[in-house]
Design a protein around this motif. Structure first.
Motif, PDB file in Angstrom:
ATOM      1  N   GLY A 136       0.786  -1.222   0.000  1.00 55.76           N
ATOM      2  CA  GLY A 136       0.000   0.000   0.000  1.00 55.76           C
ATOM      3  C   GLY A 136       0.819   1.274   0.000  1.00 55.76           C
ATOM      4  O   GLY A 136       2.051   1.257  -0.071  1.00 55.76           O
ATOM      5  N   PRO A 137       0.147   2.436   0.082  1.00 54.53           N
ATOM      6  CA  PRO A 137       0.808   3.735  -0.073  1.00 54.53           C
ATOM      7  C   PRO A 137       1.936   4.006   0.920  1.00 54.53           C
ATOM      8  O   PRO A 137       2.840   4.795   0.620  1.00 54.53           O
ATOM      9  CB  PRO A 137      -0.337   4.729   0.123  1.00 54.53           C
ATOM     10  CG  PRO A 137      -1.563   3.972  -0.256  1.00 54.53           C
ATOM     11  CD  PRO A 137      -1.317   2.564   0.199  1.00 54.53           C
ATOM     12  N   SER A 138       1.910   3.394   2.092  1.00 53.46           N
ATOM     13  CA  SER A 138       2.974   3.640   3.065  1.00 53.46           C
ATOM     14  C   SER A 138       4.323   3.127   2.588  1.00 53.46           C
ATOM     15  O   SER A 138       5.371   3.593   3.044  1.00 53.46           O
ATOM     16  CB  SER A 138       2.630   2.982   4.406  1.00 53.46           C
ATOM     17  OG  SER A 138       2.603   1.564   4.288  1.00 53.46           O
ATOM     18  N   HIS A 139       4.328   2.161   1.663  1.00 55.74           N
ATOM     19  CA  HIS A 139       5.572   1.567   1.193  1.00 55.74           C
ATOM     20  C   HIS A 139       5.777   1.693  -0.317  1.00 55.74           C
ATOM     21  O   HIS A 139       6.841   1.323  -0.820  1.00 55.74           O
ATOM     22  CB  HIS A 139       5.615   0.083   1.574  1.00 55.74           C
ATOM     23  CG  HIS A 139       5.926  -0.164   3.005  1.00 55.74           C
ATOM     24  ND1 HIS A 139       5.067   0.199   4.024  1.00 55.74           N
ATOM     25  CD2 HIS A 139       7.006  -0.723   3.608  1.00 55.74           C
ATOM     26  CE1 HIS A 139       5.609  -0.131   5.188  1.00 55.74           C
ATOM     27  NE2 HIS A 139       6.764  -0.695   4.961  1.00 55.74           N
ATOM     28  N   GLN A 140       4.803   2.216  -1.057  1.00 59.67           N
ATOM     29  CA  GLN A 140       4.909   2.317  -2.508  1.00 59.67           C
ATOM     30  C   GLN A 140       5.408   3.712  -2.900  1.00 59.67           C
ATOM     31  O   GLN A 140       4.709   4.707  -2.728  1.00 59.67           O
ATOM     32  CB  GLN A 140       3.543   2.040  -3.144  1.00 59.67           C
ATOM     33  CG  GLN A 140       3.075   0.608  -2.949  1.00 59.67           C
ATOM     34  CD  GLN A 140       1.588   0.423  -3.160  1.00 59.67           C
ATOM     35  OE1 GLN A 140       0.835   1.397  -3.187  1.00 59.67           O
ATOM     36  NE2 GLN A 140       1.154  -0.821  -3.277  1.00 59.67           N
ATOM     37  N   ALA A 141       6.611   3.755  -3.437  1.00 62.87           N
ATOM     38  CA  ALA A 141       7.237   5.031  -3.803  1.00 62.87           C
ATOM     39  C   ALA A 141       6.893   5.381  -5.246  1.00 62.87           C
ATOM     40  O   ALA A 141       7.744   5.364  -6.136  1.00 62.87           O
ATOM     41  CB  ALA A 141       8.742   4.948  -3.615  1.00 62.87           C
ATOM     42  N   ALA A 142       5.642   5.718  -5.475  1.00 67.56           N
ATOM     43  CA  ALA A 142       5.177   5.991  -6.842  1.00 67.56           C
ATOM     44  C   ALA A 142       5.609   7.353  -7.353  1.00 67.56           C
ATOM     45  O   ALA A 142       5.483   7.629  -8.548  1.00 67.56           O
ATOM     46  CB  ALA A 142       3.655   5.877  -6.910  1.00 67.56           C
ATOM     47  N   GLU A 143       6.121   8.215  -6.468  1.00 66.32           N
ATOM     48  CA  GLU A 143       6.480   9.579  -6.879  1.00 66.32           C
ATOM     49  C   GLU A 143       7.954   9.906  -6.626  1.00 66.32           C
ATOM     50  O   GLU A 143       8.366  11.064  -6.681  1.00 66.32           O
ATOM     51  CB  GLU A 143       5.605  10.600  -6.151  1.00 66.32           C
ATOM     52  CG  GLU A 143       5.778  10.636  -4.625  1.00 66.32           C
ATOM     53  CD  GLU A 143       5.160   9.457  -3.919  1.00 66.32           C
ATOM     54  OE1 GLU A 143       5.925   8.654  -3.323  1.00 66.32           O
ATOM     55  OE2 GLU A 143       3.931   9.318  -3.954  1.00 66.32           O
ATOM     56  N   ASP A 144       8.781   8.893  -6.370  1.00 70.23           N
ATOM     57  CA  ASP A 144      10.169   9.157  -5.965  1.00 70.23           C
ATOM     58  C   ASP A 144      10.993   9.806  -7.067  1.00 70.23           C
ATOM     59  O   ASP A 144      11.830  10.678  -6.796  1.00 70.23           O
ATOM     60  CB  ASP A 144      10.850   7.875  -5.467  1.00 70.23           C
ATOM     61  CG  ASP A 144      10.969   6.802  -6.536  1.00 70.23           C
ATOM     62  OD1 ASP A 144      10.031   6.649  -7.340  1.00 70.23           O
ATOM     63  OD2 ASP A 144      11.995   6.090  -6.561  1.00 70.23           O
TER      64      ASP A 144
END
Length: 333
Positions: A136-144
């Motif tokens: 989920g969003p806490s671990h997914q670096a979709a904008e790094d």
């Protein structure tokens, strides 16, 4: 090259599947850790540092080989970056590991002010980039990539596979200055060795040519693009793949040359949100140069992504081989 193994078949019913390797796919165990150990034998200034994630970023291999050069900073990413800056000021070359979300979101200011502003020789390797975890969003670096591209002086790298990583490690050590690199961990797929590929910092490589479609990609999406090329060949659709492992500085000359060849659909594929990543960087470069192919983008949505099994999520968000193949065929009409 480290030992290559075939990935054991695994069920896809698990709520969380951490590996990006497909069933039966060739893999290499911990290429980053092994490459760093090999390089450290020749470079005594290298130190390894992490924030309680050595085992989960393959840095534990370095820690076992060079315990006197390994620093466990605990669950304190801001301290990790500040300490790495201190080591670099004293002439060391820190290789720093954590998860991409923790570096880019939690410790951004420390990288910006203590590392990048002083142009320090710190190499930041971050696991779980984009949608490579189901947590989920806490671990997914979709904008790094968007965040790190915006940081002045920061070189940004998104490797495709084990070969890319093994060759990337000594290359970034030769580069003077800060580097942010996405990291694939554990059993990492091996695909580029079939294409006479060699990593060069700042260079894009045409891995496969094609007359109908050009996919410009980075990271695991180059692996997906090569799979798509094989799949679409059955439909007599010829797909070329231009791998762009260095996101910043961007190899605009190669991209413009390949995208400017007439008669091809140009698709940018990235394991990142549609905002601020490779797609927008290439789109801007094409517009500035007056190169205007038919242009499309395959990327993650501007949204907080779901949790779940990676194969399910990759299908849902359009970055699986089947989803990409269907999307491209749809665009071709």
């Amino acid at each position: 090259m480290s030992t290559v193994t075939a990935q054991k078949p695994k069920l896809k019913t698990s709520a969380m599947i951490a590996s990006i390797a497909g069933e039966g796919q060739r893999t290499v165990a911990a290429p980053f850790g092994h490459a760093l150990v090999k390089l450290a034998a020749e470079r005594p200034e290298i130190v390894g540092m992490t924030a309680d994630l050595a085992k989960y970023t393959d840095l534990h291999i370095f820690a076992q080989a060079y315990p006197e050069r390994f620093y466990q900073m605990g669950m304190a990413e801001q301290l990790l970056m500040g300490a790495a800056a201190g080591f670099a000021h004293e002439g060391a070359m820190p290789f720093v590991t954590t998860y991409a979300v923790f570096a880019t979101r939690r410790a951004y200011d420390f990288m910006h002010q203590t590392i990048a502003e002083d142009d320090l020789n710190v190499k930041i390797a971050c696991a779980l980039p984009g949608l490579t975890t189901g947590y989920g969003p806490s671990h997914q670096a979709a904008e790094d990539l968007a965040l790190m591209r915006a940081m002045p002086g920061m070189t940004v790298i998104d490797p495709c596979d084990a070969l890319d990583i093994e060759q990337m490690v000594p290359a970034v050590a030769e580069h003077k200055g800060p580097v942010y690199m996405r990291l694939l961990r554990g059993q990492v797929p091996l695909v580029l060795d079939e294409y006479d590929y060699k990593f060069e910092l700042g260079k894009a490589k045409l891995v496969r040519d094609g007359r109908d479609v050009l996919v410009i990609s980075s990271g695991i999406m180059t692996m997906r693009a090569l799979e798509v090329a094989k799949a679409l060949a059955a439909d007599r659709i010829d797909v070329g793949v231009l791998h762009v492992p260095t996101i910043k500085p961007l190899d605009t000359s190669t991209i413009l040359r390949e995208a400017g060849r007439s008669g091809r659909l140009v698709v940018v594929a990235e394991n990142h949100t549609t905002i601020g990543g490779l797609g927008e960087a290439i789109g801007a470069a094409l517009l500035r140069a007056g190169v205007t192919p038919q242009f499309r983008q395959i990327a993650l949505p501007d949204a907080f992504l779901d949790a779940g099994a990676l194969p399910t999520l990759h299908d849902r968000y359009g970055i699986s081989t089947e989803a990409m193949s269907n999307t491209i065929k749809g665009w071709l009409g």
